[in-house]
Design an enzyme around this catalytic site. Structure first.
Site, PDB file in Angstrom:
ATOM      1  N   ARG A   1       0.784  -1.046  -0.141  1.00 31.70           N
ATOM      2  CA  ARG A   1       0.103  -0.046   0.155  1.00 31.70           C
ATOM      3  C   ARG A   1       0.885   1.330   0.143  1.00 31.70           C
ATOM      4  O   ARG A   1       0.505   2.166  -0.511  1.00 31.70           O
ATOM      5  CB  ARG A   1      -1.022  -0.152   1.344  1.00 31.70           C
ATOM      6  CG  ARG A   1      -2.056   1.105   1.400  1.00 31.70           C
ATOM      7  CD  ARG A   1      -3.007   0.952   2.234  1.00 31.70           C
ATOM      8  NE  ARG A   1      -3.816   2.082   2.507  1.00 31.70           N
ATOM      9  CZ  ARG A   1      -4.211   2.724   3.535  1.00 31.70           C
ATOM     10  NH1 ARG A   1      -3.730   2.294   4.612  1.00 31.70           N
ATOM     11  NH2 ARG A   1      -4.740   3.523   3.536  1.00 31.70           N
TER      12      ARG A   1
ATOM     13  N   ASN B   1      -3.377   8.354   5.281  1.00 29.00           N
ATOM     14  CA  ASN B   1      -2.237   7.661   5.624  1.00 29.00           C
ATOM     15  C   ASN B   1      -1.963   7.438   6.930  1.00 29.00           C
ATOM     16  O   ASN B   1      -0.900   6.485   7.420  1.00 29.00           O
ATOM     17  CB  ASN B   1      -0.675   8.466   5.352  1.00 29.00           C
ATOM     18  CG  ASN B   1      -0.529   8.627   3.813  1.00 29.00           C
ATOM     19  OD1 ASN B   1      -0.899   7.650   3.268  1.00 29.00           O
ATOM     20  ND2 ASN B   1       0.123   9.751   3.412  1.00 29.00           N
TER      21      ASN B   1
HETATM   22  C1  HEM Z   1      -8.983   1.253  -6.186  1.00 35.23           C
HETATM   23  C2  HEM Z   1      -8.836   2.224  -5.388  1.00 35.23           C
HETATM   24  C3  HEM Z   1      -8.461   2.039  -4.039  1.00 35.23           C
HETATM   25  C4  HEM Z   1      -9.096   2.436  -3.079  1.00 35.23           C
HETATM   26  C5  HEM Z   1     -10.592   3.462  -2.860  1.00 35.23           C
HETATM   27  C6  HEM Z   1      -8.416   2.046  -1.655  1.00 35.23           C
HETATM   28  C7  HEM Z   1      -8.585   2.212  -0.396  1.00 35.23           C
HETATM   29  C8  HEM Z   1      -8.165   1.469   0.678  1.00 35.23           C
HETATM   30  C9  HEM Z   1      -8.777   1.673   1.887  1.00 35.23           C
HETATM   31  C10 HEM Z   1      -9.839   2.728   2.434  1.00 35.23           C
HETATM   32  C11 HEM Z   1      -7.952   0.784   2.876  1.00 35.23           C
HETATM   33  C12 HEM Z   1      -8.211   0.507   4.427  1.00 35.23           C
HETATM   34  C13 HEM Z   1      -7.596   1.900   5.051  1.00 35.23           C
HETATM   35  C14 HEM Z   1      -7.878   1.965   6.491  1.00 35.23           C
HETATM   36  O1  HEM Z   1      -9.133   1.659   6.697  1.00 35.23           O
HETATM   37  O2  HEM Z   1      -7.090   1.925   7.199  1.00 35.23           O
HETATM   38  C15 HEM Z   1      -7.094   0.181   1.991  1.00 35.23           C
HETATM   39  C16 HEM Z   1      -6.258  -0.680   2.511  1.00 35.23           C
HETATM   40  C17 HEM Z   1      -5.209  -1.303   1.562  1.00 35.23           C
HETATM   41  N1  HEM Z   1      -4.778  -1.070   0.103  1.00 35.23           N
HETATM   42 FE1  HEM Z   1      -6.219   0.049  -0.847  1.00 35.23          FE
HETATM   43  N2  HEM Z   1      -7.226   1.310  -2.136  1.00 35.23           N
HETATM   44  C18 HEM Z   1      -7.397   1.272  -3.525  1.00 35.23           C
HETATM   45  C19 HEM Z   1      -6.368   0.578  -4.303  1.00 35.23           C
HETATM   46  C20 HEM Z   1      -5.287  -0.182  -3.682  1.00 35.23           C
HETATM   47  C21 HEM Z   1      -4.058  -0.435  -4.508  1.00 35.23           C
HETATM   48  C22 HEM Z   1      -3.934  -0.066  -6.106  1.00 35.23           C
HETATM   49  C23 HEM Z   1      -3.243  -1.196  -3.670  1.00 35.23           C
HETATM   50  C24 HEM Z   1      -1.960  -1.705  -4.184  1.00 35.23           C
HETATM   51  C25 HEM Z   1      -1.517  -1.916  -5.385  1.00 35.23           C
HETATM   52  C26 HEM Z   1      -3.888  -0.947  -2.684  1.00 35.23           C
HETATM   53  C27 HEM Z   1      -3.377  -1.643  -1.218  1.00 35.23           C
HETATM   54  C28 HEM Z   1      -3.953  -2.032  -0.269  1.00 35.23           C
HETATM   55  C29 HEM Z   1      -3.581  -2.504   0.789  1.00 35.23           C
HETATM   56  C30 HEM Z   1      -2.749  -3.685   0.767  1.00 35.23           C
HETATM   57  C31 HEM Z   1      -4.479  -2.364   1.957  1.00 35.23           C
HETATM   58  C32 HEM Z   1      -4.540  -3.111   3.288  1.00 35.23           C
HETATM   59  C33 HEM Z   1      -3.298  -2.247   4.387  1.00 35.23           C
HETATM   60  C34 HEM Z   1      -3.137  -3.001   5.659  1.00 35.23           C
HETATM   61  O3  HEM Z   1      -3.611  -3.704   5.854  1.00 35.23           O
HETATM   62  O4  HEM Z   1      -2.096  -2.436   6.098  1.00 35.23           O
HETATM   63  N3  HEM Z   1      -5.019  -0.500  -2.594  1.00 35.23           N
HETATM   64  N4  HEM Z   1      -7.207   0.834   0.471  1.00 35.23           N
HETATM   65  C1  LIG Z   2       2.569   6.855  10.240  1.00 31.93           C
HETATM   66  C2  LIG Z   2       2.019   8.335  10.295  1.00 31.93           C
HETATM   67  O1  LIG Z   2       2.874   9.378  10.420  1.00 31.93           O
HETATM   68  N1  LIG Z   2       0.888   8.381  10.626  1.00 31.93           N
HETATM   69  C3  LIG Z   2       0.200   9.755  10.869  1.00 31.93           C
HETATM   70  C4  LIG Z   2      -0.999   9.791  10.078  1.00 31.93           C
HETATM   71  O2  LIG Z   2      -1.835  10.950   9.915  1.00 31.93           O
HETATM   72  C5  LIG Z   2      -2.064  11.288  11.352  1.00 31.93           C
HETATM   73  C6  LIG Z   2      -2.978  12.673  11.413  1.00 31.93           C
HETATM   74  O3  LIG Z   2      -4.081  12.512  10.579  1.00 31.93           O
HETATM   75  C7  LIG Z   2      -0.936  11.412  12.390  1.00 31.93           C
HETATM   76  O4  LIG Z   2      -1.203  11.534  13.698  1.00 31.93           O
HETATM   77  C8  LIG Z   2       0.036   9.769  12.193  1.00 31.93           C
HETATM   78  O5  LIG Z   2       1.220  10.083  12.825  1.00 31.93           O
END
Ligand code: HEM
Ligand SMILES: CC(=O)N[C@H]1CO[C@H](CO)[C@@H](O)[C@@H]1O
Ligand SMILES: *[C@@H]1O[C@H](CO)[C@@H](O)[C@H](O)[C@H]1NC(C)=O
Length: 320
Positions: free
Chosen positions: A68, A100
């Site tokens: 991501r 982020n």
């Molecule tokens: C198509 C549009 C995309 C949207 C709207 C999107 C949105 C999101 C959102 C909202 C999350 C969860 C964040 C959270 O709630 O903390 C997420 C997680 C993630 N995204 Fe996407 N994403 C997209 C495309 C992608 C792409 C292109 C990649 C990589 C090639 C990707 C890789 C990931 C991964 C691996 C996670 C899990 C992260 C974790 O478990 O730490 N995403 N994404």
């Molecule tokens: C890992 C990191 O820097 N996370 C930051 C993401 O943004 C929030 C504010 O929206 C910070 O508090 C986190 O430290």
């Protein structure tokens, strides 16, 4: 001339032609090349790979985060390591954006960078490290192995407002298609890249708006699962599919059952423009792997900075 000698000469010729044509192909695109560090830092690949593998053995969930991170880097200001920069008193960096908030794995990048600075100071960019770490994380989690061209330079700009360029989890299929088309991706490549959600988790804040009973795409059964998760608060996490640590096509199977976590996931099955692609990947994992690797290699070349347009940061968290 002996047969053996002429054979080995023609073999050499073949390998030279192959090498030249590979580097020409990639130089033609943007100055990146497969063997970019061949002379200047020959052990870059094993150093990155061993460090990623060690980190993932300790914490398999970091694989998702590293992939991501590469996506967020490339979609904001190009693949230039801008996602790694810490905020300062005068600058709120990309890291500070809500998008982020849940990114992790910065320590893995720091660890790799420190080792590379010892081996070959000032040579390997942070942007290349992020791209290589994502590649190794995909493979570690059971996904395809793909090699990537290198030579990205690090950027000097990282601003919170630029993260507005990231697609939103509330986007429908047309909006997702448009966001990716603006960067040169087809709908099929967008669906393949979304398959990265085969790994990892989302927090309740990213999908709780779906639970008010108006989201017709959500299966009632899976809606109850999401509600249970959200009963533990906004930061409670939900895995994208049943195999969150393995890179496979189970994510697409979930979508075809109405069990997509984000609205933006489920919309890929709901829309007639993308449903056929979801079905194809759900039935054929090899096809998903092939399309995914081509699409992520392409993603890794978005708005790359070269030569004097960038720098090689000494510390990935701040500009030189
Ligand atoms: C198509 C549009 C995309 C949207 C709207 C999107 C949105 C999101 C959102 C909202 C999350 C969860 C964040 C959270 O709630 O903390 C997420 C997680 C993630 N995204 Fe996407 N994403 C997209 C495309 C992608 C792409 C292109 C990649 C990589 C090639 C990707 C890789 C990931 C991964 C691996 C996670 C899990 C992260 C974790 O478990 O730490 N995403 N994404
Ligand atoms: C890992 C990191 O820097 N996370 C930051 C993401 O943004 C929030 C504010 O929206 C910070 O508090 C986190 O430290
Ligand atoms: C997708 O969202 C956009 C913007 O909200 C809207 O104009 C469009 O009609 C939606 N498309 C579909 C198919 O729902």
């Amino acid at each position: 001339m002996s047969l053996l000698m002429s054979m080995s000469m023609s073999m050499n010729l073949v390998s030279i032609i192959v090498l030249v044509s590979v580097s020409v192909t990639f130089r033609g695109v943007n100055g990146l090349s497969m063997g970019y560090y061949l002379m200047s830092c020959p052990f870059v690949d094993p150093i990155v790979k061993n460090t990623v593998n060690r980190a993932l053995q300790n914490d398999p969930t970091l694989a998702a985060s590293l992939i991501r991170m590469h996506f967020h880097d490339c979609f904001v200001e190009g693949c230039d390591g801008s996602v790694l920069i810490d905020s300062t008193r005068d600058n709120r960096a990309e890291k500070d954006s809500p998008a982020n908030e849940s990114l992790r794995g910065y320590e893995v990048i720091d660890d790799i960078k420190e080792q590379l600075e010892n081996q070959c100071p000032g040579v390997v960019s942070c942007a290349d490290i992020v791209a290589m770490a994502a590649r190794d994380a995909v493979f570690w989690a059971g996904g395809p192995f793909y090699d990537i061209p290198k030579g990205r330079k690090d950027g000097t700009r990282s601003r919170i407002e630029d993260t507005a360029n990231l697609p939103s989890p509330f986007f429908n299929a047309s909006q997702l298609i448009n966001t990716f088309a603006r960067r040169g991706f087809t709908a099929q490549q967008m669906v393949a890249l979304s398959g990265a959600h085969t790994l990892g988790v989302a927090r309740c804040v990213s999908f709780k708006d779906r639970l008010d009973g108006t989201d017709t795409l959500l299966s009632p059964n899976f809606g109850r699962t999401l509600s249970r998760t959200c009963s533990n608060g906004d930061n409670a996490i939900q895995t994208f599919d049943a195999t969150a640590d393995s890179f496979d096509n189970v994510y697409y199977n979930a979508l075809s059952r109405g069990a997509g976590v984000l609205f933006s996931d489920q919309t890929l099955f709901a829309s007639p423009r993308t449903r056929g692609i979801v079905n194809a990947y759900a039935m054929n994992q090899a096809l998903f792997f092939l399309d995914f690797q081509q699409a992520i290699i392409k993603m890794g070349m978005l708005d790359v900075k070269e030569g004097r347009w960038g720098q090689v940061r000494r510390n990935c968290r701040r500009v030189n």
